[in-house]
Design an enzyme around this catalytic site. Structure first.
Site, short mmCIF file in Angstrom:
data_model
loop_
_atom_site.label_atom_id
_atom_site.label_comp_id
_atom_site.label_asym_id
_atom_site.label_seq_id
_atom_site.Cartn_x
_atom_site.Cartn_y
_atom_site.Cartn_z
N ALA A 149 0.83 -1.20 0.00
CA ALA A 149 0.00 0.00 0.00
C ALA A 149 0.87 1.25 0.00
O ALA A 149 0.59 2.22 -0.72
CB ALA A 149 -0.92 -0.01 1.22
N TYR A 167 3.95 1.46 -1.10
CA TYR A 167 4.61 1.51 -2.41
C TYR A 167 3.65 2.10 -3.45
O TYR A 167 3.98 3.02 -4.20
CB TYR A 167 5.06 0.11 -2.83
CG TYR A 167 5.83 0.07 -4.12
CD1 TYR A 167 7.22 0.14 -4.14
CD2 TYR A 167 5.16 -0.02 -5.35
CE1 TYR A 167 7.93 0.11 -5.33
CE2 TYR A 167 5.86 -0.04 -6.55
CZ TYR A 167 7.24 0.02 -6.53
OH TYR A 167 7.94 0.00 -7.71
N SER A 208 25.41 -22.73 -24.45
CA SER A 208 24.61 -23.68 -23.68
C SER A 208 25.58 -24.46 -22.79
O SER A 208 26.76 -24.16 -22.77
CB SER A 208 23.82 -24.59 -24.60
OG SER A 208 24.70 -25.22 -25.48
N LYS A 266 20.16 -24.59 -11.27
CA LYS A 266 19.88 -24.41 -12.69
C LYS A 266 18.39 -24.18 -12.86
O LYS A 266 17.57 -25.08 -12.70
CB LYS A 266 20.32 -25.62 -13.51
CG LYS A 266 20.11 -25.40 -15.01
CD LYS A 266 20.81 -26.45 -15.83
CE LYS A 266 20.86 -26.07 -17.30
NZ LYS A 266 19.55 -25.98 -17.91
N ARG A 303 17.74 -15.50 -25.99
CA ARG A 303 18.92 -16.21 -26.43
C ARG A 303 18.83 -16.57 -27.92
O ARG A 303 19.81 -16.53 -28.62
CB ARG A 303 19.08 -17.50 -25.60
CG ARG A 303 20.19 -18.37 -26.04
CD ARG A 303 20.37 -19.54 -25.08
NE ARG A 303 21.52 -20.32 -25.45
CZ ARG A 303 21.51 -21.28 -26.37
NH1 ARG A 303 20.39 -21.54 -27.01
NH2 ARG A 303 22.59 -21.95 -26.65
N LYS A 338 30.54 -23.87 -12.01
CA LYS A 338 31.37 -23.02 -12.86
C LYS A 338 32.72 -22.84 -12.19
O LYS A 338 32.77 -22.54 -11.00
CB LYS A 338 30.72 -21.65 -13.03
CG LYS A 338 29.33 -21.72 -13.62
CD LYS A 338 28.62 -20.39 -13.63
CE LYS A 338 27.20 -20.60 -14.16
NZ LYS A 338 26.39 -19.37 -14.08
N CYS A 374 3.72 -50.15 -42.33
CA CYS A 374 2.52 -50.18 -43.16
C CYS A 374 3.00 -50.10 -44.61
O CYS A 374 3.85 -49.29 -44.94
CB CYS A 374 1.65 -48.97 -42.82
SG CYS A 374 0.55 -48.47 -44.16
N CYS A 394 -1.50 -44.24 -47.65
CA CYS A 394 -1.89 -44.28 -46.24
C CYS A 394 -1.97 -42.83 -45.75
O CYS A 394 -0.98 -42.12 -45.75
CB CYS A 394 -0.87 -45.06 -45.42
SG CYS A 394 -1.21 -44.97 -43.66
#
Ligand code: IVH
Length: 701
Positions: A35, A37, A83, A132, A153, A305, A441, A447
């Site tokens: 409130a 804020y 990645s 992650k 990305r 890392k 098949c 088909c």
């Protein structure tokens, strides 16, 4: 004239709002409630409304703007967005650590010794371990502390401009605090908390709108909005964990970098820790696995890392992943459910795949009601019967699969599964090829199941790449009787398309244009598109280089086909069979008649395996950027590689030529800086012509 008092008040309000934001999102220690804020925000809005001159771009009132022209425009990443390689067990983490030690020239402990318990203890490598997150990778560009651009990305080299949407995230500061580098690209993950996701879905349900299947999709969908005011209502958050391009001073360790990012007002994952060696990594993995369910957001593993950025630089990267980092994934989730039935799906080549129809079960972030059993051998090995309780697994984007049967729960009437003798779709006979696990098949193009998939394949990205001709539209066209062979695509009219359900004039025009554009796709794509068994993208390239034209391939005999590098007797047989068939020959002829005209590929013949070691452009590396006029970048790349050149995504000292089209950006600048020759399309044309000429001469001699 704006009165000084108003200006100062506006400034003070902005500072205060930014501070509250920082405390709430970054420190997780709010000083005021919503409130208060909101009250401050309203005061600032009123002030800015009264004095529009006071409005600045960085004002917290300006998070939602008008849709800019740049929305979703291509953004070339100055430094590629990489990645990560994966590890699934401690052994793989150990191997990762050993590779790093070897590269850095550090002593490598034998596994039995572990670290530290041998006579001469080996100093462990320091890692930063982080959760992650399962969201979307985003890059934020800050210049002089101001957010100037945000991008997805994409394929790692080129992403999309999502500045308008990212600006609406209150967890992403429009201006940084402290003394950040002059210019820096911050990378991280935009995600939705589980709580935010549930609340969003409840709201969507109440509005009778489509709900999202999991937080990741919800985050992606929310960022994909054209209207930023919609994104603004979505509970998106961001954690930052890396830098891309930087001008200015940055810390020398990953862990310190995280602290620096935090001090600049960016959110970081509070779980991140500095750990020692493999033992520290694995302990972190275990701790996070335990906390996984109670974390406020989804994670699919942890990331290690190498902490020292100097060591990171020394280690570098392989293809698209850094050598200094690895994702240690959690095992894929498994859930028990019941097999209600087993049905057979018919694929593009007629292969019948047994698929278990399941009592829906929520696993790996989505509700699963079908799971593949791969083939009859697999099904029999696992002994799956209708009525069985089975464990189902789904990892990442992989198709859900049945892992095993819970034998103790098998009901007495559980029925064994039989391979049908006739195709469930077209009733043609089913045959099992000697020595293969697959049943097929025999209906071929007659088909419907095979036919739909064949056209979908023809239009797919790796083939003729017809944008807008999606799976649904293919089905509609076939149902309407407009598509009995692929060449029919090229005689479709706008009226025929608009008569279909949910097809407006605009989409119809776009689809027709895309179909038309496919006429000049390079030969390897057309070959792949035809769907000849055993001929995928790379075989299609090899055949094109060997023969140059479709006609030459069609007329080649088995021996000639087998001279193609990487083409053995089976593949050669398939190609020969395909083109020996009258229907296929007629259809190819029709394709050429309606205007499909792949430009001929320069012939590069050679001994097996060395075909490309000897082209005119062999040893030359190209980077393509900007919009070319006469061809797409892909087409240009195909022409370059066809005569031995190599095409990469990043300009470096190893680049021989940059081919720059219109609106070339950062790559052009970089090439100029490195003094790399820049070609326009005419220049490329000349080089290709000269190369083809040279190659032709060589062939004759
Ligand atoms: S580091 C070279 N750290 O995972 C650095 N990535 O599989 C590559 N991701 O594209 C990224 N959490 O979107 C890193 N703590 C984390 C991460 C993380 C999630 C995502 C990221 C990346 C993908 C790579």
């Amino acid at each position: 004239m704006v009165c000084e008092v108003a200006r100062e008040r506006a400034q003070a309000l902005r500072r205060e709002l930014d501070e509250h934001n920082y405390r709430y999102y970054v420190l997780d220690d709010p000083a005021v409630d919503d409130a208060v804020y909101d009250g401050l925000m309203r005061e600032l809005q009123a002030l800015e409304a009264e004095h529009p001159q006071l409005v600045v771009d960085e004002s917290p009132t300006q998070r939602v703007g008008a849709k800019p022209d740049s929305a979703f425009a291509e953004v070339e990443h100055e430094v590629p967005m990489l990645s990560l390689g994966n590890a699934f067990d401690p052994q793989e983490v150990y191997d990762f650590d050993r590779r790093i030690r070897q590269r850095l020239g550090l002593p490598v402990p034998t596994q039995e010794e572990g670290e530290g318990d041998s006579a001469e203890p080996v100093a462990p490598i320091v890692y930063t371990a982080e959760p992650k997150l399962d969201g979307l990778a985003i890059s934020l560009l800050y210049e002089r502390g101001r957010l100037v651009r945000a991008a997805t990305r994409g394929d790692g080299t080129v992403g999309e401009d999502v500045t308008h949407n990212i600006r609406t995230l209150r967890s992403v500061p429009l201006t940084l605090r402290g003394a950040p580098p002059m210019r820096m690209e911050v990378r991280g993950e935009v995600y939705m908390s589980r709580e935010g996701f549930s609340a969003l879905n409840e709201r969507l349900e109440a509005e009778d709108a489509k709900q999202y299947v999991n937080p990741r999709n919800a985050a992606a969908g929310s960022l994909r909005q054209l209207d930023a005011s919609v994104t603004a209502t979505r509970p998106l958050l961001m954690f930052c964990f890396a830098l891309g391009a930087v001008e200015g001073e940055v810390p020398e360790s990953q862990f310190e970098l995280l602290q620096a990012l935090k001090s600049w007002g960016l959110r970081i994952a509070p779980e991140a820790r500095q750990v020692q060696g493999v033992a520290g990594c694995v302990a972190f993995h275990e701790a996070m696995a335990e906390q996984r369910e109670s974390l406020p957001y989804d994670i699919d593993g942890v990331v290690y890392k190498v902490d020292s950025l100097a060591q990171q630089r020394a280690l570098g990267q392989v293809s698209r992943a850094p050598r200094w980092a690895i994702a240690h994934k959690f095992p894929a989730q498994e859930r028990a459910t019941v097999v209600e039935n087993v049905e057979f799906q018919v694929g593009r080549t007629g292969a019948l795949t047994p698929v278990a129809r399941l009592t829906p079960v929520f696993v790996g972030g989505v509700t699963v009601s079908n799971a593949t059993l791969h083939n009859m051998d697999e099904l029999q090995r696992k002994d799956v019967r209708v009525g069985d309780t089975v464990l189902v697994r789904r990892a990442g984007d992989v198709i859900p699969e049945v892992v095993s049967v819970v034998a103790a729960l098998r009901p007495p009437d559980a029925a064994e599964v039989q391979m049908p003798t006739r195709c469930p779709v077209c009733d043609s006979e089913v045959e099992r090829v000697e020595g293969e696990a697959v049943y097929r098949c025999t209906g071929g193009r007659y088909c419907p199941a095979q036919w739909v998939r064949a056209v979908q394949h023809y239009a797919s990205r790796g083939a003729m790449d017809i944008a807008g001709l999606g799976d649904k539209l293919v089905e509609q066209l076939i149902e309407a009787g407009l598509l009995t062979r692929v060449s029919d695509l090229y005689t479709l009219s706008a009226d025929q398309l608009t008569a279909l359900e949910r097809m407006g004039e605009k989409s119809a025009t776009a689809v027709l244009a895309a179909i038309d554009a496919s006429k000049t796709r390079p030969l390897p794509r057309l070959l792949n598109a035809l769907g000849i068994r055993e001929v995928g993208e790379s075989t299609a390239v090899a055949l094109s280089r060997q023969f140059g034209t479709l006609e030459a391939i069609m007329d080649a005999d088995l021996d000639a086909l087998q001279e193609t590098p990487d083409v053995g007797p089976i593949v050669a047989q398939r190609v020969a069979e395909y083109f020996a068939n009258d229907d296929n020959r007629q259809e190819v002829a029709r394709l050429l008649e309606v205007g499909v005209a792949p430009p001929p590929v320069p012939v590069v013949r050679g001994e097996e395996g060395e075909s490309l070691d000897s082209g005119p452009l062999t040893g030359k590396t190209f980077v393509l950027t900007g919009t070319l006029g006469g061809r797409t970048r892909e087409e240009a790349a195909a022409e370059i590689t066809a005569i031995g050149g190599k095409v990469t995504g990043t300009v470096s000292s190893k680049t021989d030529y940059l081919v720059a089209g219109e609106k070339a950006g950062s790559k052009l600048k970089k090439a100029e800086k490195l003094d790399i020759p820049v070609l326009d399309e005419d220049g490329l044309e000349k080089l290709l012509k000269a190369g083809e000429q040279q190659q032709g001469d060589g062939d004759d001699g």
